[in-house]
Design a protein around this motif. Structure first.
Motif, PDB file in Angstrom:
ATOM      1  N   GLY A 260       0.708  -1.557   0.128  1.00 26.71           N
ATOM      2  CA  GLY A 260      -0.121  -0.001  -0.024  1.00 26.71           C
ATOM      3  C   GLY A 260       0.829   1.275  -0.371  1.00 26.71           C
ATOM      4  O   GLY A 260       1.658   1.533   0.109  1.00 26.71           O
ATOM      5  N   ILE A 261       0.169   2.124   0.569  1.00 26.91           N
ATOM      6  CA  ILE A 261       1.491   4.055   0.669  1.00 26.91           C
ATOM      7  C   ILE A 261       1.122   3.932   2.222  1.00 26.91           C
ATOM      8  O   ILE A 261       0.775   3.765   3.365  1.00 26.91           O
ATOM      9  CB  ILE A 261      -0.122   4.472   0.794  1.00 26.91           C
ATOM     10  CG1 ILE A 261      -0.357   4.468  -1.305  1.00 26.91           C
ATOM     11  CG2 ILE A 261       0.665   5.773   0.560  1.00 26.91           C
ATOM     12  CD1 ILE A 261      -1.293   5.522  -1.618  1.00 26.91           C
ATOM     13  N   ILE A 262       2.142   4.002   2.348  1.00 30.22           N
ATOM     14  CA  ILE A 262       2.963   4.561   3.797  1.00 30.22           C
ATOM     15  C   ILE A 262       3.266   5.510   4.242  1.00 30.22           C
ATOM     16  O   ILE A 262       3.995   6.465   2.545  1.00 30.22           O
ATOM     17  CB  ILE A 262       4.224   3.794   4.025  1.00 30.22           C
ATOM     18  CG1 ILE A 262       3.963   2.690   4.194  1.00 30.22           C
ATOM     19  CG2 ILE A 262       4.396   3.900   5.913  1.00 30.22           C
ATOM     20  CD1 ILE A 262       4.945   1.064   3.868  1.00 30.22           C
ATOM     21  N   VAL A 263       2.845   6.437   5.101  1.00 30.69           N
ATOM     22  CA  VAL A 263       3.170   8.524   4.834  1.00 30.69           C
ATOM     23  C   VAL A 263       4.201   8.107   6.341  1.00 30.69           C
ATOM     24  O   VAL A 263       4.452   7.741   7.181  1.00 30.69           O
ATOM     25  CB  VAL A 263       2.572   9.007   5.545  1.00 30.69           C
ATOM     26  CG1 VAL A 263       2.443  10.378   5.836  1.00 30.69           C
ATOM     27  CG2 VAL A 263       1.426   8.857   4.017  1.00 30.69           C
ATOM     28  N   LYS A 264       5.482   8.806   5.986  1.00 29.88           N
ATOM     29  CA  LYS A 264       6.310   8.835   6.980  1.00 29.88           C
ATOM     30  C   LYS A 264       6.449  10.256   7.482  1.00 29.88           C
ATOM     31  O   LYS A 264       6.173  10.598   6.954  1.00 29.88           O
ATOM     32  CB  LYS A 264       7.969   8.276   6.954  1.00 29.88           C
ATOM     33  CG  LYS A 264       7.827   6.557   6.620  1.00 29.88           C
ATOM     34  CD  LYS A 264       9.380   5.676   6.161  1.00 29.88           C
ATOM     35  CE  LYS A 264       8.699   4.317   6.497  1.00 29.88           C
ATOM     36  NZ  LYS A 264       9.947   3.817   5.787  1.00 29.88           N
ATOM     37  N   LYS A 265       6.332   9.944   8.723  1.00 35.01           N
ATOM     38  CA  LYS A 265       6.572  11.362   9.760  1.00 35.01           C
ATOM     39  C   LYS A 265       7.770  12.701   9.045  1.00 35.01           C
ATOM     40  O   LYS A 265       7.159  13.711   8.959  1.00 35.01           O
ATOM     41  CB  LYS A 265       6.492  11.915  11.015  1.00 35.01           C
ATOM     42  CG  LYS A 265       4.883  11.649  11.279  1.00 35.01           C
ATOM     43  CD  LYS A 265       5.131  11.409  13.152  1.00 35.01           C
ATOM     44  CE  LYS A 265       3.457  11.257  13.578  1.00 35.01           C
ATOM     45  NZ  LYS A 265       3.412  10.615  15.053  1.00 35.01           N
TER      46      LYS A 265
ATOM     47  N   VAL B 203       4.524   1.936  -1.628  1.00 30.94           N
ATOM     48  CA  VAL B 203       4.798   3.719  -2.030  1.00 30.94           C
ATOM     49  C   VAL B 203       5.006   4.316  -0.168  1.00 30.94           C
ATOM     50  O   VAL B 203       4.129   4.500   0.213  1.00 30.94           O
ATOM     51  CB  VAL B 203       4.005   4.137  -3.111  1.00 30.94           C
ATOM     52  CG1 VAL B 203       4.191   5.612  -2.667  1.00 30.94           C
ATOM     53  CG2 VAL B 203       3.849   3.845  -4.068  1.00 30.94           C
ATOM     54  N   VAL B 204       6.154   5.211  -0.719  1.00 25.54           N
ATOM     55  CA  VAL B 204       6.095   6.172   0.713  1.00 25.54           C
ATOM     56  C   VAL B 204       6.468   7.440   0.444  1.00 25.54           C
ATOM     57  O   VAL B 204       6.774   7.653  -0.414  1.00 25.54           O
ATOM     58  CB  VAL B 204       7.597   5.510   1.526  1.00 25.54           C
ATOM     59  CG1 VAL B 204       7.906   6.913   2.458  1.00 25.54           C
ATOM     60  CG2 VAL B 204       7.648   3.903   1.905  1.00 25.54           C
ATOM     61  N   LEU B 205       5.259   8.379   1.023  1.00 29.84           N
ATOM     62  CA  LEU B 205       5.125   9.775   0.804  1.00 29.84           C
ATOM     63  C   LEU B 205       6.110  10.093   2.738  1.00 29.84           C
ATOM     64  O   LEU B 205       5.537   9.277   3.501  1.00 29.84           O
ATOM     65  CB  LEU B 205       4.291  10.025   1.241  1.00 29.84           C
ATOM     66  CG  LEU B 205       3.313  10.024  -0.242  1.00 29.84           C
ATOM     67  CD1 LEU B 205       1.736  11.031  -0.440  1.00 29.84           C
ATOM     68  CD2 LEU B 205       4.472  10.390  -1.026  1.00 29.84           C
ATOM     69  N   TYR B 206       6.855  11.358   1.715  1.00 28.44           N
ATOM     70  CA  TYR B 206       7.624  12.140   3.119  1.00 28.44           C
ATOM     71  C   TYR B 206       7.096  13.295   4.018  1.00 28.44           C
ATOM     72  O   TYR B 206       7.354  14.200   3.692  1.00 28.44           O
ATOM     73  CB  TYR B 206       9.166  11.883   3.261  1.00 28.44           C
ATOM     74  CG  TYR B 206       9.600  10.849   2.899  1.00 28.44           C
ATOM     75  CD1 TYR B 206      10.361   9.802   4.565  1.00 28.44           C
ATOM     76  CD2 TYR B 206      10.081  10.088   1.264  1.00 28.44           C
ATOM     77  CE1 TYR B 206      11.007   8.345   3.609  1.00 28.44           C
ATOM     78  CE2 TYR B 206      10.445   8.599   1.253  1.00 28.44           C
ATOM     79  CZ  TYR B 206      10.639   8.656   2.109  1.00 28.44           C
ATOM     80  OH  TYR B 206      11.587   6.972   2.383  1.00 28.44           O
ATOM     81  N   TYR B 207       6.059  12.707   4.695  1.00 27.71           N
ATOM     82  CA  TYR B 207       5.672  14.083   5.104  1.00 27.71           C
ATOM     83  C   TYR B 207       6.749  15.326   5.667  1.00 27.71           C
ATOM     84  O   TYR B 207       6.542  15.940   5.314  1.00 27.71           O
ATOM     85  CB  TYR B 207       4.947  13.972   6.482  1.00 27.71           C
ATOM     86  CG  TYR B 207       4.296  15.215   7.599  1.00 27.71           C
ATOM     87  CD1 TYR B 207       3.147  15.595   6.407  1.00 27.71           C
ATOM     88  CD2 TYR B 207       4.684  15.612   8.346  1.00 27.71           C
ATOM     89  CE1 TYR B 207       2.633  17.191   7.405  1.00 27.71           C
ATOM     90  CE2 TYR B 207       4.756  16.677   8.289  1.00 27.71           C
ATOM     91  CZ  TYR B 207       3.334  17.303   8.636  1.00 27.71           C
ATOM     92  OH  TYR B 207       2.803  18.718   9.393  1.00 27.71           O
TER      93      TYR B 207
END
Length: 126
Positions: free
Chosen positions: A29-34, A63-67
């Motif tokens: 999935g999609i992971i959002v990292k702080k 997928v990784v998004l970096y907040y």
């Protein structure tokens, strides 16, 4: 800048608008990292990674998004401007995913060219 939880919800809302086929074999999935992530080839810690597509033998595809990277680069954006930027980054990462499934590397090549342009520009300014 919106808070982490709002950002995470925004990313999920955007992903929910994508065609179901985009998610084929995206088992992580999609992971959002702080945190934020600086590109390993950044010349002066000025090249942030906003998102990444991963293919891992053990963890699968995700997928990784970096907040934190979005926060560092776009803190002055309105919520709508940020939403559009997140959408573009997600589409970019999903293109990596779909090309990977198809055995293609076009976007990887484009990304490498962009990195080369960045490095040449930074070297000219040193």
């Amino acid at each position: 800048m919106i808070d982490y939880e709002t950002f995470e919800n925004m990313a999920q809302e955007i992903a929910d608008t994508f065609p179901e086929d985009f998610f084929r074999e995206l088992n992580g999935g999609i992971i959002v990292k702080k945190g934020s992530r600086i590109h390993p080839e950044a010349v002066q810690h000025d090249l942030f990674i906003l998102g990444e597509y991963h293919r891992n033998r053990y963890l699968g595809r995700f997928v990784v998004l970096y907040y934190g990277s979005f926060e560092r680069c776009f803190s002055w954006y309105t919520e709508e401007e940020l939403r559009e930027k997140v959408r573009k980054v997600l589409l970019h990462e999903f293109r990596h995913h779909l090309e990977s499934l198809a055995g293609e590397r076009d976007l990887e090549i484009e990304d490498a060219r962009e990195l080369s342009r960045y490095l040449a520009k930074r070297q000219d300014n040193v």
